[in-house]
Design an enzyme around this catalytic site. Structure first.
Site, PDB file in Angstrom:
ATOM      1  CG  ASN A 319      -0.361   0.142   2.527  1.00  0.00           C
ATOM      2  OD1 ASN A 319       0.792   0.548   2.663  1.00  0.00           O
ATOM      3  ND2 ASN A 319      -1.097  -0.197   3.561  1.00  0.00           N
ATOM      4  CD  GLU A 320      -2.255   4.236  -1.073  1.00  0.00           C
ATOM      5  OE1 GLU A 320      -3.325   4.838  -1.210  1.00  0.00           O
ATOM      6  OE2 GLU A 320      -2.104   3.029  -1.353  1.00  0.00           O
ATOM      7  CD  GLN A 321      -1.541   4.534   3.489  1.00  0.00           C
ATOM      8  OE1 GLN A 321      -1.484   3.555   2.736  1.00  0.00           O
ATOM      9  NE2 GLN A 321      -2.579   5.357   3.490  1.00  0.00           N
ATOM     10  N   GLY A 322       3.527   2.633   2.683  1.00  0.00           N
ATOM     11  CA  GLY A 322       4.880   2.126   2.840  1.00  0.00           C
ATOM     12  C   GLY A 322       4.985   0.679   3.256  1.00  0.00           C
TER      13      GLY A 322
END
Length: 532
Positions: A319-322
Site C-alpha cells: 500500500n502507498e503508506q509504505g
C-alpha cells in the site's frame, strides 16, 4: 528537548500559520492530542485564526476526529491534502466554498516534503498530467476560493511535466512512540512510518517548530540508534499522550506494528455480498509473484481473499503508506497491514510506484465514462480528493478498477453459481461524463497500459474504441441489468463470455496453484549468466 502539554503546544500557533501534520487516514501515527488541543484553544480563545492545514494523506475518522476539528469558521483558511473525505466537516466547508481547498496527489505531497527539506525549488513529476490536478483542468482546486496556482505545467527535455510548488511551514505536528531525553523519537508501536523524518527536516529548513506527540519517555541512551526515526536534533518539543491509539479504530495490534505474524486462517472472512464478488473477480487478475497495490474501499477485500485462497504468499501486496508484503487492512484500519515483509517511508514507496514498480494495481472507481476516464475525487456534490490514486493508476503496468455497477440500495442474491439483482441501485456509476478526471483513459492507452473494470455483474476493458464489455455474470440479463443501467452504450466484445461461476459460490475458489504467470521481462544480464 522540552516536554510540554498539548495545550502549551497549541498556544504556540499564530494566526495565519501553516501547520504540517504527520500521519495517515484513520489515525495511523496521527498526533490527535495536538490537533484536539488546537480545537479546544480556538473554542475558548478564538485563536489561532486563518491557519493552513497541510498533510499528504487525509486525516480523520470520517466523523469528528482528525482535521474535522479544524472545521470552525475563522480557524481554518486553507487545506492542502491528498484526501479530504476523512474529515467530512472540512469537506462540507470545501463544497460550500467556505475554505480554500486543494487536493493534490498524495505521493506528490509526500515527495515534496523531501524537496522542501533540501531547499530545492519544488517537485517536478509526470504524476497528475491529464487529470483534474493538471492546471489545464482544475489545478487540484476543490473550491472557488482556492485561487493560487500550486501546480504549474512546464516543458523540459521535450516533455510535459507538472511542477508542485513548495510551502513555508511554520509548525509541524508529528507522532512517534517513544522519546528519549535528547528528543530522539522511535516508532516501534506505529502502524506506518509515513514521512516523519522528511517532515521534520522540511520544517527545520523553513525555520519552523517541530512538535512530536509520543506515548512514553525513555532515559537518554535507552533507544538503540537504529530504531530512531526522528533524530533529536530535529525535535523542538515533545508532548506525551500515554493513551494514544495505534489507529482511530485499534488501540494496539502487534501485527500492525510488525511485532508478530498471524496465521492466514486468522484473517477475517468476508460475507458473500457484492463487495466480495468484486474482490474475488479482481483476485483472478493476480499473477504469481506480481507486485501489487491494493487501494482503499472495495479493493481492500482482495488481501482477505488472497489469504482465504492461500495465495497471499505467492504475491506481493503493497500500500502507498509504505507497507510491502502481507495483507493491507480494511475499514477504518486501512493504511495498515499485517504480516508485511517491510515498512518503508512513504516517499520511497511512491518513488517505486512512480517509476513503474507495480505489476498490477487495484483501485476503486466511482464514475466511469465511455473513454474509460475514472472519477473518484468529486461527485454528487461531495469533495473527496485522490490520495495516492493518481500516482498508482498512472504508473502501474496493469490497472484493475473495482466497484459495483450501480450504487445506493443495491441488493444481490447468489445461488448455484449465478447472480440475481434483488434490488437495483439508485445511481448509475457508468456515466456519459465524469465530474472530475482522476484517471485519463486516453493517457493510459497512449502509454500502452492494460486497464479493466470489474463490477459484480460485468467486466469491461479499455480499448481503442473506449470502454468494451467483455464478461457478464451468469444469471444476469445483459440488456435489462447491464446496458440499461449505464448512461451510455459500451462496445461489446465479439468474444463476450460469462464470469467464472466460482465467484458466486460460497466455497473458496481454489486459486492456489492457478494464478496467472507473472508478466515481467527477464533481465538480460541474468539470462546471459544462466541465473534467470
Amino acid at each position: 528537548m522540552r516536554v510540554i502539554t498539548a495545550e502549551a503546544a497549541a498556544a504556540l500557533l499564530k494566526d495565519g500559520d501553516t501547520v504540517l501534520i504527520g500521519g495517515s487516514g484513520s489515525g495511523h501515527a496521527v498526533p490527535e492530542s495536538l490537533i484536539e488541543a488546537v480545537e479546544r484553544r480556538f473554542l475558548s480563545e478564538g485563536a489561532p485564526r486563518d491557519i493552513t492545514s497541510l498533510h499528504p494523506v487525509g486525516i480523520g475518522d470520517r466523523s469528528h476526529r482528525g482535521v474535522s476539528r479544524f472545521a470552525k469558521p475563522g480557524l481554518l483558511k486553507r487545506i492542502v491534502c491528498g484526501t479530504i473525505v476523512d474529515a467530512p466537516a472540512v469537506a462540507e466547508m470545501a463544497a460550500a466554498n467556505q475554505v480554500e481547498a486543494y487536493t493534490l496527489p498524495q505521493g506528490a505531497l509526500s515527495q515534496l516534503m523531501r524537496e522542501i527539506a533540501a531547499g530545492r525549488p519544488g517537485l517536478l513529476t509526470h504524476v497528475g498530467l491529464h487529470t483534474f490536478v493538471d492546471p489545464r483542468q482544475a489545478g487540484g482546486r476543490q473550491s472557488e476560493r482556492a485561487k493560487d496556482d500550486l501546480v504549474e505545467l512546464v516543458q523540459l527535455a521535450g516533455r510535459e511535466w507538472l511542477f508542485y510548488k513548495p510551502f513555508q511551514i511554520d509548525v509541524a505536528f508529528l507522532r512517534g512512540t517513544t522519546a528519549d531525553e535528547d528528543g530522539n523519537i522511535s516508532m516501534e508501536d506505529e502502524a506506518i512510518f509515513g514521512e516523519m523524518l522528511s517532515m521534520a527536516q522540511a520544517t527545520r529548513r523553513c525555520g519552523g517548530l517541530v512538535i512530536v506527540q509520543v506515548k512514553r519517555l525513555a532515559q537518554r541512551g535507552a533507544l538503540p540508534g537504529k530504531t530512531v526515526k526522528i533524530p533529536g536534533l530535529l525535535v523542538d518539543l515533545v508532548v506525551v499522550d500515554a493513551d494514544q491509539m495505534q489507529t482511530y479504530q485499534t488501540r494496539q495490534d502487534p501485527a500492525f506494528a510488525g511485532q508478530i505474524r498471524i496465521p492466514l486462517d486468522a484473517f477475517p472472512k468476508l460475507p458473500l455480498d457484492e463487495r466480495k464478488i468484486v474482490a474475488r473477480r479482481c483476485a483472478m487478475e493476480l499473477q504469481d509473484g506480481a507486485v501489487c497495490n491494493i487501494g482503499s474501499g472495495i479493493c481492500t477485500g482482495i488481501g482477505i481473499i488472497a489469504a482465504e485462497e492461500k495465495v497471499l504468499d505467492s504475491i506481493v501486496l503493497t500500500n502507498e503508506q509504505g507497507l510491502i508484503g502481507g495483507a493491507p487492512a480494511s475499514g477504518l484500519d486501512a493504511g495498515a497491514a499485517r504480516n508485511y515483509a517491510a515498512m518503508v517511508d512513504q516517499p520511497y514507496q511512491f518513488d517505486f510506484y512512480d517509476g513503474g514498480g507495480l505489476d498490477i494495481a487495484f483501485l476503486s472507481a466511482v464514475e466511469v465514462d465511455p473513454r474509460s476516464n475514472v472519477n473518484i475525487s468529486r461527485f454528487a456534490g461531495k469533495v473527496v480528493g485522490v490520495g495516492g490514486f493518481i500516482n498508482i493508476s498512472q504508473n502501474a503496468k496493469k490497472m484493475v478498477f473495482g466497484g459495483t455497477l450501480t450504487a445506493g440500495g443495491l441488493k444481490i442474491e447468489t445461488g448455484d453459481g449465478k447472480l440475481r439483482i434483488a434490488q437495483e441501485g439508485r445511481h448509475h456509476k457508468f456515466v456519459e461524463k465524469v465530474g472530475q478526471v482522476s484517471y485519463s483513459g486516453d493517457y493510459g492507452r497512449e502509454r500502452g497500459q492494460e486497464t479493466i473494470f470489474v463490477t459484480e455483474r460485468a467486466v469491461f476493458r479499455s480499448s481503442k474504441d473506449g470502454l468494451e464489455l467483455i464478461e457478464v455474470a451468469p444469471g444476469i440479463d445483459l440488456q435489462r441489468e447491464v446496458l440499461d443501467q449505464m448512461g451510455f452504450r459500451p462496445a461489446i466484445s465479439k468474444d463476450l463470455r460469462l464470469m467464472d461461476e466460482r465467484i458466486f459460490r460460497s466455497e473458496p475458489m481454489q486459486l492456489a496453484g492457478r494464478l496467472q504467470p507473472r508478466k515481467r521481462p527477464l533481465n538480460e544480464r541474468l539470462l546471459a549468466a544462466g541465473l534467470a
